[in-house]
Scaffold this active site. Sequence first.
Site, PDB file in Angstrom:
ATOM      1  N   ASP A   1      -3.496   9.740   2.556  1.00 42.07           N
ATOM      2  CA  ASP A   1      -3.444   8.406   3.166  1.00 42.07           C
ATOM      3  C   ASP A   1      -4.411   8.388   4.327  1.00 42.07           C
ATOM      4  OD1 ASP A   1      -2.835   5.932   4.155  1.00 42.07           O
ATOM      5  OD2 ASP A   1      -0.939   6.532   5.061  1.00 42.07           O
TER       6      ASP A   1
ATOM      7  N   TYR B   1       0.825  -1.213   0.000  1.00 40.73           N
ATOM      8  CA  TYR B   1       0.000   0.000   0.000  1.00 40.73           C
ATOM      9  C   TYR B   1       0.856   1.259   0.000  1.00 40.73           C
ATOM     10  CZ  TYR B   1      -3.072   3.658   1.804  1.00 40.73           C
ATOM     11  OH  TYR B   1      -3.758   4.828   1.983  1.00 40.73           O
TER      12      TYR B   1
END
Length: 294
Positions: A167, A73
């Site tokens: 994020d 990720y």
Amino acid sequence: MECCDSVCLIKDGWFREINDMWPGHYFALKIDSVLSCEKSDYQDIMVLKTTNHGNALILDGVIQCTEKDEFAYQEMIAFLPLCSHPNPERVLIVGGGDGGVAREVDKHPLVKKIVQVEIDQKVIDASKKYLPNMAKGFDSPKLELKVCDGFEYMKCHKNEFDVIITDSSDPIGPASALFSESYFSLLKGALRSGGIICSQGGTAWDDIETVKKTLDHCRRHFKEVRYPIAGVPTYPTGQIGFFMGALDGNSDLTTPKFKFTDEDLEKYDLKYYNTQIHSASFVLPNFARKALYE
């Protein structure tokens, strides 16, 4: 140790990620112990020592990262936009309290300045204590860390950044505003000419209607919009998507402008991202392509 509500999701030595956002199924992690559990002003914060996935950060009962697969990720949300931009000198990170995205952004040789705005100091503190390999991103000499609200920060900083990376956790609790149309408007205003954004985009397998709605918010403010995907085993359905937007309608987000060599991949310890993965991530299964682009 202060208790948080997420402890109730632990039963018989297993943490179960049960949430209405992915109805009918849940992901479970076998755990050895609860390392930390507390309530901040914004959310429940829990860190678990798992049996097979290292330490895991849990916010409001949802897995944010595990030491075993976090790199997939972190690398993709960082290098998809950074390598799509011809010269990403100034980068803003919104969220990212575990430090992993800052760790990856720091590796890009063209980046000169990183500003990170994270609203929750307790997430930063927990990550520094229990997730040191991610939190080392906070040690970057390029980084200026601000503990504040990302909305308010961007209202006061216009036309400053080449790339903005969001994020965030999922669209519940303090992160829900980061999926709104007004947020994409703020992102646009904070970018310099030719700027690119990349935001955490959930999974098309569980709630493609929400993905399409958010992608449409992005389309109202960016001329080129894409939804690349990556495999992360401990995320719902084992897959995560990203909302990418470019101010320049001629931008080809699918072909990186900056390409890491094989030597670079070793030098920067990239375990997931490479040039081929970059382009391949934009190829969607038919059901998702039809729902999001047709």
